[in-house]
Design a protein around this motif. Sequence first.
Motif, mmCIF file in Angstrom:
data_model
loop_
_atom_site.group_PDB
_atom_site.id
_atom_site.type_symbol
_atom_site.label_atom_id
_atom_site.label_comp_id
_atom_site.label_asym_id
_atom_site.label_seq_id
_atom_site.Cartn_x
_atom_site.Cartn_y
_atom_site.Cartn_z
ATOM 1 N N LYS A 76 0.702 -1.481 -0.070
ATOM 2 C CA LYS A 76 0.070 -0.017 0.203
ATOM 3 C C LYS A 76 0.922 1.204 0.092
ATOM 4 O O LYS A 76 0.335 2.301 -0.566
ATOM 5 C CB LYS A 76 -0.833 0.353 1.439
ATOM 6 C CG LYS A 76 -2.136 -0.979 1.150
ATOM 7 C CD LYS A 76 -3.306 -0.773 2.088
ATOM 8 C CE LYS A 76 -4.235 -1.392 2.002
ATOM 9 N NZ LYS A 76 -5.334 -0.943 0.843
ATOM 10 N N GLY A 77 2.096 1.217 0.627
ATOM 11 C CA GLY A 77 2.753 2.296 0.793
ATOM 12 C C GLY A 77 2.312 3.688 1.236
ATOM 13 O O GLY A 77 1.308 3.508 2.212
ATOM 14 N N GLY A 78 2.755 4.795 0.639
ATOM 15 C CA GLY A 78 2.153 5.927 1.203
ATOM 16 C C GLY A 78 3.328 6.805 2.045
ATOM 17 O O GLY A 78 4.313 6.273 2.366
ATOM 18 N N LYS A 79 2.925 7.842 2.452
ATOM 19 C CA LYS A 79 3.690 8.694 3.363
ATOM 20 C C LYS A 79 2.977 9.201 4.534
ATOM 21 O O LYS A 79 1.713 9.058 4.759
ATOM 22 C CB LYS A 79 4.058 10.109 2.763
ATOM 23 C CG LYS A 79 4.984 9.949 1.395
ATOM 24 C CD LYS A 79 6.287 9.639 1.669
ATOM 25 C CE LYS A 79 7.199 9.591 0.147
ATOM 26 N NZ LYS A 79 8.399 9.030 0.390
ATOM 27 N N VAL A 80 3.788 9.388 5.939
ATOM 28 C CA VAL A 80 3.169 9.812 7.123
ATOM 29 C C VAL A 80 3.430 11.201 7.030
ATOM 30 O O VAL A 80 4.649 11.460 7.551
ATOM 31 C CB VAL A 80 3.916 9.003 8.107
ATOM 32 C CG1 VAL A 80 2.942 9.307 9.403
ATOM 33 C CG2 VAL A 80 3.764 7.436 7.791
ATOM 34 N N SER A 81 2.385 12.063 6.913
ATOM 35 C CA SER A 81 2.710 13.576 6.873
ATOM 36 C C SER A 81 3.097 14.308 7.971
ATOM 37 O O SER A 81 3.958 14.967 8.230
ATOM 38 C CB SER A 81 1.431 14.124 6.265
ATOM 39 O OG SER A 81 0.334 13.903 7.110
ATOM 40 N N HIS A 82 2.467 13.711 9.259
ATOM 41 C CA HIS A 82 3.030 14.323 10.440
ATOM 42 C C HIS A 82 4.284 13.669 11.025
ATOM 43 O O HIS A 82 4.773 14.355 12.152
ATOM 44 C CB HIS A 82 1.940 13.899 11.687
ATOM 45 C CG HIS A 82 1.734 12.403 11.902
ATOM 46 N ND1 HIS A 82 1.065 11.592 11.039
ATOM 47 C CD2 HIS A 82 2.338 11.653 12.838
ATOM 48 C CE1 HIS A 82 1.125 10.264 11.455
ATOM 49 N NE2 HIS A 82 1.841 10.353 12.680
ATOM 50 N N LEU A 83 4.895 12.799 10.346
ATOM 51 C CA LEU A 83 6.309 12.506 10.804
ATOM 52 C C LEU A 83 7.252 12.942 9.585
ATOM 53 O O LEU A 83 8.028 12.278 9.027
ATOM 54 C CB LEU A 83 6.470 10.920 10.884
ATOM 55 C CG LEU A 83 5.450 10.548 12.357
ATOM 56 C CD1 LEU A 83 5.727 9.084 12.466
ATOM 57 C CD2 LEU A 83 6.378 11.180 13.356
#
Length: 201
Positions: A76-83
């Motif tokens: 699924k991947g993706g990014k963690v914006s708050h980190l």
Amino acid sequence: MLNGVIPCKGILANKHIAVQGDCPVCSSGVEDIKHMVFTCKRAKLIWKQLSIWSRIQPILGFDRSGSVLVEEAIRKGGKVSHLNAIGIAELILTGAWYILWERRQLVHGEQIQNPARSAMSIATLTANYMLSNKKDKTKIQNGWKKPPEEMLMINVDAAFDIDSGSGGTGVVLRDHLGACAAVSQAFLPHVLDARWRRLLR
């Protein structure tokens, strides 16, 4: 982990190696990969502290096998914006490794951190990993550039050892093909670092 060979108590019990399959961390439920990494009370608290439990929870119903769940999380991947936009796959893989490492410590009678501190360690390790990858790419992009044809380029560098107060310099002379034409180095027994030079001026 992806091959299902992590030595969780549940897996060992299925192979007739361990007598009891209960989780050594929370003592509730059989410890398989899914439980150890995601559904153990302590693991769940860590993911909640990282604020990505809402992204993990939908995956949990996908399959019983922890291996498949880890694979799905990576896919699924993706990014963690708050980190600082670190990758979700990197965060989950680092988190899974860290949870397994702390579980080993606990089983061997060692002290472990509280879930909040574990989450902070996981976030820091993942962020450092992502930064190190960016630095490597920057070095490749900003690496040595060859001079125009029939020209030479001089590259210099210096080092300073604060403990001994000594240093050294190095010079490399290369042509447009990158071939080394000449080199030189010098040991400097008494050196002031750049900061002290500015103060003395």
